[in-house]
Design a protein around this motif. Structure first.
Motif, PDB file in Angstrom:
ATOM      1  N   LYS A  63       0.828  -1.207   0.000  1.00 16.55           N
ATOM      2  CA  LYS A  63       0.000   0.000   0.000  1.00 16.55           C
ATOM      3  C   LYS A  63       0.867   1.263   0.000  1.00 16.55           C
ATOM      4  O   LYS A  63       0.619   2.216  -0.752  1.00 16.55           O
ATOM      5  N   THR A  64       1.895   1.250   0.846  1.00 14.40           N
ATOM      6  CA  THR A  64       2.740   2.434   0.991  1.00 14.40           C
ATOM      7  C   THR A  64       3.502   2.709  -0.309  1.00 14.40           C
ATOM      8  O   THR A  64       3.656   3.850  -0.733  1.00 14.40           O
ATOM      9  N   ARG A  65       3.945   1.626  -0.949  1.00 15.72           N
ATOM     10  CA  ARG A  65       4.662   1.809  -2.229  1.00 15.72           C
ATOM     11  C   ARG A  65       3.735   2.461  -3.256  1.00 15.72           C
ATOM     12  O   ARG A  65       4.141   3.348  -4.003  1.00 15.72           O
ATOM     13  N   LYS A  66       2.488   2.008  -3.289  1.00 18.35           N
ATOM     14  CA  LYS A  66       1.533   2.588  -4.260  1.00 18.35           C
ATOM     15  C   LYS A  66       1.298   4.067  -3.977  1.00 18.35           C
ATOM     16  O   LYS A  66       1.242   4.892  -4.886  1.00 18.35           O
ATOM     17  N   GLN A  67       1.188   4.388  -2.672  1.00 15.26           N
ATOM     18  CA  GLN A  67       0.958   5.792  -2.311  1.00 15.26           C
ATOM     19  C   GLN A  67       2.159   6.649  -2.701  1.00 15.26           C
ATOM     20  O   GLN A  67       2.013   7.746  -3.249  1.00 15.26           O
ATOM     21  N   LEU A  68       3.347   6.114  -2.443  1.00 12.10           N
ATOM     22  CA  LEU A  68       4.550   6.893  -2.770  1.00 12.10           C
ATOM     23  C   LEU A  68       4.714   7.034  -4.288  1.00 12.10           C
ATOM     24  O   LEU A  68       5.226   8.049  -4.771  1.00 12.10           O
ATOM     25  N   ASN A  69       4.259   6.033  -5.010  1.00 15.25           N
ATOM     26  CA  ASN A  69       4.269   6.136  -6.477  1.00 15.25           C
ATOM     27  C   ASN A  69       3.451   7.347  -6.919  1.00 15.25           C
ATOM     28  O   ASN A  69       3.892   8.151  -7.748  1.00 15.25           O
ATOM     29  N   GLU A  70       2.263   7.510  -6.332  1.00 11.55           N
ATOM     30  CA  GLU A  70       1.409   8.654  -6.688  1.00 11.55           C
ATOM     31  C   GLU A  70       2.118   9.964  -6.364  1.00 11.55           C
ATOM     32  O   GLU A  70       2.092  10.911  -7.145  1.00 11.55           O
ATOM     33  N   LEU A  71       2.741   9.991  -5.182  1.00 15.50           N
ATOM     34  CA  LEU A  71       3.425  11.220  -4.759  1.00 15.50           C
ATOM     35  C   LEU A  71       4.609  11.519  -5.687  1.00 15.50           C
ATOM     36  O   LEU A  71       4.845  12.660  -6.071  1.00 15.50           O
ATOM     37  N   ARG A  72       5.318  10.469  -6.052  1.00 11.56           N
ATOM     38  CA  ARG A  72       6.476  10.661  -6.943  1.00 11.56           C
ATOM     39  C   ARG A  72       6.025  11.252  -8.288  1.00 11.56           C
ATOM     40  O   ARG A  72       6.628  12.186  -8.806  1.00 11.56           O
ATOM     41  N   LEU A  73       4.932  10.702  -8.834  1.00  8.30           N
ATOM     42  CA  LEU A  73       4.440  11.205 -10.121  1.00  8.30           C
ATOM     43  C   LEU A  73       3.968  12.654  -9.983  1.00  8.30           C
ATOM     44  O   LEU A  73       4.226  13.491 -10.854  1.00  8.30           O
ATOM     45  N   GLU A  74       3.316  12.941  -8.867  1.00  7.16           N
ATOM     46  CA  GLU A  74       2.838  14.308  -8.630  1.00  7.16           C
ATOM     47  C   GLU A  74       4.028  15.272  -8.542  1.00  7.16           C
ATOM     48  O   GLU A  74       3.996  16.348  -9.144  1.00  7.16           O
TER      49      GLU A  74
END
Ligand code: ASP
Length: 587
Positions: free
Chosen positions: A402-413
């Motif tokens: 879950k945390t990896r997916k959230q950080l993926n979103e943040l990285r793209l943002e």
């Protein structure tokens, strides 16, 4: 033909010739003694000129009666313009009209037919046939035409043949909901529309067509997003007597050919092949955008623990503490960081909070968890991140996936905010070695991550019995700029392994026989080893066109509610039709 030339054709070399043009009235400027009209067709715009004194009165009168979007035919001599327009290919000349015919008058269109239009999305969708007159939209369809034409050219040169497969079929295995069509001749029975031609292309391999492709409509009843439509187009391909490597090479070749011929861009030879596990670890995504860095750094995970035992419960209780270093963001104000924190806490992302650490220009570190960690410890984090002065560390904690997916979103943002995702820069790579299966908490069973015909890696066969979730598949996706452009797999081609796979997926032998018996049976009549791939044509076009919505590259798309507002579909049908189909509706 009604015309001698198109509206994009006239040049100084035509001066003195008489031409007849047909098209739509784009703009009229009436300065009393002179009238200029911009005449538009698919190929361009040519200026027409009418002059009091030299143009016949009747022609002038007709010219004065024209309105926007009238369809006309104009005949006259090509003359050199005094005031040239360097922005138009035809801008050196104009047509001195001596014959003018109104082929069809037009109502005033509900929005400006210009690149910069005043029409909102809804009205342009309702009048899509007018929207398509705008050159900006027309160019998208022209690009799409180039992509399909070049695709056929490339595949043809490699002896692929295009074979059509049926649209009225039965449920296919891509994992979405089916669209269904009632059968009048078989009351109470339904066809399903193909989610892809998957099973048919495999049957074609059994038939000996060892190189197949099809540019084909697929249908999936899914919730819609900017890059999804209920009907979309695939470049669907399959080959016999090949290994995974052959597919990757052949279709990298296709993508390279498309970029070269359609965009004039050379993609590198031998695209990177990134295992799925690595993509998840480094980017938290199975389709990472690798145009920019900001790769994940783990402060607490399989190989590190720089955070535990300092009484910070959030980190102590987390399975994973992971972050990115955003370059040049150490100067973010408190307000900017609060806003980012709110951003990751939105339900779409779902993080509980965001920990930051600024790496100041003088090397000192300031963080939101200074209470728990000494400067020395924070410097240890900076080292782990390999961060530079000016970086802002953005850190999330929680369950690993879950945390990896959230950080993926943040990285793209952050990539977007820092302008690191330029649509004119292209980075293509493969993601390989996907897991064969995916566990569904809701249904308490495994699903095929790709589809049930994907073969496990031979070296992982033994795990099927002991640890099915760890089995890797011979499956691959082509990713460009963080978009999954294509995906496929090496297939199972033996009945025993295919039956085992259905069993793993929770099908009883009877259910497997009922749904896919035709394929299992075919595998008993000499099925060759085979593998394939399908590309999302709409996505590929939007990527090549530098846009992020596929709708702009589809002539008549549906809106986000799956409606075609132009023809008003879906709609109810008559009682007579319902009766014929033996259908009773409950709404
Ligand atoms: N049928 C697959 C899909 O639609 C592609 C493939 O495996 O060739 O994703």
């Amino acid at each position: 033909m009604l015309r001698t030339h198109t509206c994009g054709e006239s040049r100084l070399t035509h001066v003195g010739q008489e031409v007849t043009l047909c098209g739509w009235v784009q703009r009229i400027r009436d300065k009393g003694g002179m009238i200029w009209i911009d005449l538009r067709d698919r190929y361009g715009i040519t200026q027409l000129i009418f002059e009091e004194g030299s143009t016949a009165a009747a022609v002038l009168e007709t010219a004065r009666s024209l309105g926007r979007e009238y369809v006309i035919s104009a005949t006259g001599a090509v003359v050199e313009r005094i005031a040239k327009n360097p922005n138009l290919p035809t801008g050196d000349v104009e047509i001195k009209v001596d014959r003018l015919e109104i082929l069809n008058p037009a109502k005033l269109p509900p929005f400006l037919i210009e690149d910069e239009t005043d029409g909102g999305d809804d009205v342009r969708m309702k009048f899509r046939y007018l929207d398509l007159r705008r050159s900006i939209v027309r160019k998208n369809l022209e690009l799409r035409h180039q992509v399909t034409r070049r695709t056929r050219e490339y595949l043809d040169s490699l002896s692929f043949i295009e074979v059509e497969t049926p649209v009225l079929i039965k449920s296919t295995p891509e994992g979405a909901r089916d669209f269904v069509v009632p059968s009048r001749m078989n009351p109470g029975e339904f066809y399903a529309l193909p989610q892809s031609p998957q099973t048919f292309k495999q049957l074609l391999m059994v038939s000996g067509f060892d190189r197949y492709y099809q540019i084909v409509k697929c249908f999936r009843d899914e919730d819609l997003r900017a890059d999804r439509q209920p009907e979309f187009t695939q470049i669907d391909c399959e080959m016999s007597f090949v290994r995974q490597e052959d597919i990757l090479e052949t279709f990298e070749g296709l993508v390279r050919y498309l970029f070269k011929t359609v965009k004039g861009i050379e993609l590198p030879e031998n695209l990177t092949r990134m295992p799925y596990s690595e993509a998840m670890r480094r980017f938290g995504s199975d389709k990472p955008d690798i145009r920019f860095g900001m790769e994940f750094t783990e402060l607490k995970g399989a190989d590190a623990d720089l955070t535990s035992g300092k009484d910070f419960v959030v980190f102590d209780s987390a399975e994973l503490v992971v972050g990115i270093a955003a370059p040049g963001c150490a100067e973010y104000t408190r307000k900017q960081i609060d806003e980012l924190t709110e951003w990751v806490k939105r339900p779409q992302i779902g993080a509980k909070g965001l920990v930051y650490a600024r790496v100041n220009a003088d090397g000192s570190v300031k963080s939101s968890v200074d209470k728990f960690y000494s400067e020395e410890e924070l410097k240890g984090w900076v080292k782990q991140f390999n961060a530079q002065p000016g970086d802002l560390l953005l850190i999330l904690a929680g369950p690993a996936d879950k945390t990896r997916k959230q950080l993926n979103e943040l990285r793209l943002e952050m990539g977007n905010r820092l302008g690191l995702r330029n649509p004119e820069t292209f980075s293509a790579h493969w993601v390989v070695d996907f897991p064969l299966l995916e566990w569904s908490e809701e249904e308490n069973r495994f699903f095929a991550m790709h589809h049930p015909f994907t073969s496990p890696k031979p070296e992982d066969f033994d795990l099927i019995a002991t640890d099915p979730g760890a089995v890797r598949a011979n499956a691959y996706d082509l990713v460009i700029n963080g978009v999954e452009v294509g995906g496929g797999s090496v297939r199972i081609f033996r009945k025993d392994l295919q039956s085992k796979m259905f069993d793993l997926l929770g099908f009883t032998p009877e259910e497997a026989q009922h749904q896919f018996g035709f394929l299992l049976n075919a595998f008993e009549y000499g099925a060759p080893p085979h593998a394939g791939i399908a590309f999302g044509l709409d996505r590929l076009c939007s990527l090549l066109g530098g846009a992020d919505t596929i709708r702009d590259f589809i002539a008549f798309p549906k809106n986000n509610a799956g409606r075609d507002v132009m023809i008003d579909s879906p709609s109810t049908i008559s009682q007579k039709q319902l009766d014929e189909l033996a259908i009773k509706t409950v709404v």
